[in-house]
Write a protein that holds these residues in place. Structure first.
Motif, short mmCIF file in Angstrom:
data_model
loop_
_atom_site.label_atom_id
_atom_site.label_comp_id
_atom_site.label_asym_id
_atom_site.label_seq_id
_atom_site.Cartn_x
_atom_site.Cartn_y
_atom_site.Cartn_z
N MET A 1 0.85 -1.19 0.00
CA MET A 1 0.00 0.00 0.00
C MET A 1 0.89 1.24 0.00
N SER A 2 0.54 2.23 -0.84
CA SER A 2 1.35 3.42 -0.94
C SER A 2 1.09 4.35 0.25
N ALA A 3 2.08 5.18 0.57
CA ALA A 3 1.95 6.12 1.66
C ALA A 3 1.01 7.25 1.28
N LEU A 4 0.47 7.96 2.28
CA LEU A 4 -0.34 9.14 2.00
C LEU A 4 0.54 10.20 1.34
N LEU A 5 1.70 10.45 1.92
CA LEU A 5 2.69 11.36 1.33
C LEU A 5 3.97 10.59 1.10
N GLU A 6 4.49 10.66 -0.10
CA GLU A 6 5.73 9.96 -0.42
C GLU A 6 6.65 10.90 -1.18
N ARG A 62 4.50 12.58 -4.12
CA ARG A 62 3.21 11.95 -4.39
C ARG A 62 2.33 12.09 -3.16
N PHE A 63 1.06 12.36 -3.41
CA PHE A 63 0.09 12.48 -2.32
C PHE A 63 -1.14 11.67 -2.68
N ALA A 64 -1.51 10.79 -1.77
CA ALA A 64 -2.67 9.91 -1.97
C ALA A 64 -2.58 9.18 -3.30
N GLY A 65 -1.36 8.78 -3.66
CA GLY A 65 -1.14 7.99 -4.86
C GLY A 65 -0.97 8.77 -6.14
N SER A 66 -1.09 10.11 -6.08
CA SER A 66 -0.98 10.94 -7.28
C SER A 66 0.27 11.80 -7.24
N ASP A 67 0.92 11.93 -8.38
CA ASP A 67 2.09 12.79 -8.50
C ASP A 67 1.65 14.25 -8.47
N LEU A 68 2.30 15.07 -7.64
CA LEU A 68 1.91 16.46 -7.51
C LEU A 68 2.61 17.38 -8.51
N ALA A 69 3.48 16.83 -9.34
CA ALA A 69 4.15 17.64 -10.35
C ALA A 69 3.09 18.30 -11.24
N GLY A 73 0.10 25.16 -6.21
CA GLY A 73 -0.01 25.15 -4.76
C GLY A 73 -1.41 25.48 -4.25
N TRP A 74 -2.10 26.40 -4.92
CA TRP A 74 -3.43 26.80 -4.43
C TRP A 74 -4.47 25.69 -4.63
N LYS A 75 -4.15 24.71 -5.47
CA LYS A 75 -5.07 23.60 -5.68
C LYS A 75 -4.85 22.45 -4.70
N ARG A 76 -3.73 22.43 -4.00
CA ARG A 76 -3.40 21.29 -3.16
C ARG A 76 -4.28 21.14 -1.92
N PRO A 77 -4.75 22.23 -1.28
CA PRO A 77 -5.66 22.04 -0.15
C PRO A 77 -6.92 21.26 -0.52
N ALA A 78 -7.40 21.43 -1.73
CA ALA A 78 -8.60 20.70 -2.16
C ALA A 78 -8.34 19.20 -2.26
N LEU A 79 -7.06 18.82 -2.37
CA LEU A 79 -6.69 17.41 -2.41
C LEU A 79 -6.58 16.81 -1.01
#
Length: 245
Positions: A1-6, A62-69, A73-79
């Motif tokens: 299982m992947s980490a929440l933040l990796e 990666r956060f919740a399995g998705s690459d944040l690249a 930044g302003w969209k990340r709180p919604a994730l």
């Protein structure tokens, strides 16, 4: 299982100076992780890179399995990724309630959800309910820090990142602050990534921790392992025993 933040192989720089040099770090779902290390070790840079305030040179977040690249930044709180920055950075000329509403930006189109979150947050921080119409700039240091955390909670985070939340607070207020963090972690299941100089108190709460040096992980382990590690005691924590005696 992947980490929440990796975080893997992360390199970040200011100008030509590397602040992170191949950093690897993980936070699991519901885990409390502490970042320690001397000034200039890369702790705040880690936070800024994860929250999207600083673009990395290379590596992956990666956060919740998705690459944040490529995710602004302003969209990340919604994730579900929210940061409480060093210095709180609340809006002093707005009321407590107005500050909270600004934190609800990710759910701004769902008024009922925003109101529900506000009620939940004020239940956690009842003193803010008492100060609801007060200008944020007139709050005490401890109350201002509560507001900064509460504003981040309005976005409904899965991971709450805090950068030096105890800075400038009196000892009793520090103890109160960590009591709130413990409650958020244990009762609400919130994952926490904490940068903190109050090492003794932080490690008592931590599931795991990392000690950074020159932008890399120098030591890692459980909170208890780091508290008892002579390398950590000698090189990074200094007066830990005295401060927590």
């Amino acid at each position: 299982m992947s980490a929440l933040l990796e975080i893997s192989g992360l390199v970040a720089a200011y100008g030509g100076v590397r602040a992170l040099d191949g950093l690897d770090l993980r936070v699991e779902e519901g885990e409390f992780v502490v970042l320690l290390g001397p000034n200039g070790s890369g702790k705040t840079t880690t936070m800024k890179t994860v929250s999207g305030l600083l673009k990395p040179v290379s590596g992956r977040v990666r956060f919740a399995g998705s690459d944040l690249a490529g995710v602004a930044g302003w969209k990340r709180p919604a994730l579900g990724l929210c940061q409480v920055p060093e210095g709180r950075q609340i809006f002093p000329d707005h009321t407590v309630i107005e500050n909270l509403h600004l934190g609800a930006f990710p759910v701004r189109r769902d008024r009922s959800a925003a109101e529900r979150r506000r009620a939940e947050v004020l239940d956690i921080f009842p003193r803010l309910a008492e100060r609801a119409s007060q200008l944020a700039g007139t709050l005490s240091g401890g109350e201002a820090q509560m507001l900064a955390i509460a504003r981040a909670l309005m976005a409904g985070p899965r991971l709450l990142m805090l950068d030096e939340p105890s800075l400038g607070l009196a000892p009793l207020k520090v103890a109160e602050l960590f009591g709130y963090l413990k409650r958020l972690h244990e009762e609400h299941g919130l994952a926490v990534l904490l940068v903190e100089q109050q090492a003794g108190t932080a490690l008592k709460l931590a599931d795991r921790g990392y000690v950074l040096e020159r932008g890399r992980v120098a030591v890692e382990g459980t909170g208890a392992e780091l508290r008892d590690d002579p390398r950590v005691q000698a090189a990074y924590l200094g007066k830990l025993r005295q401060s927590t005696a």
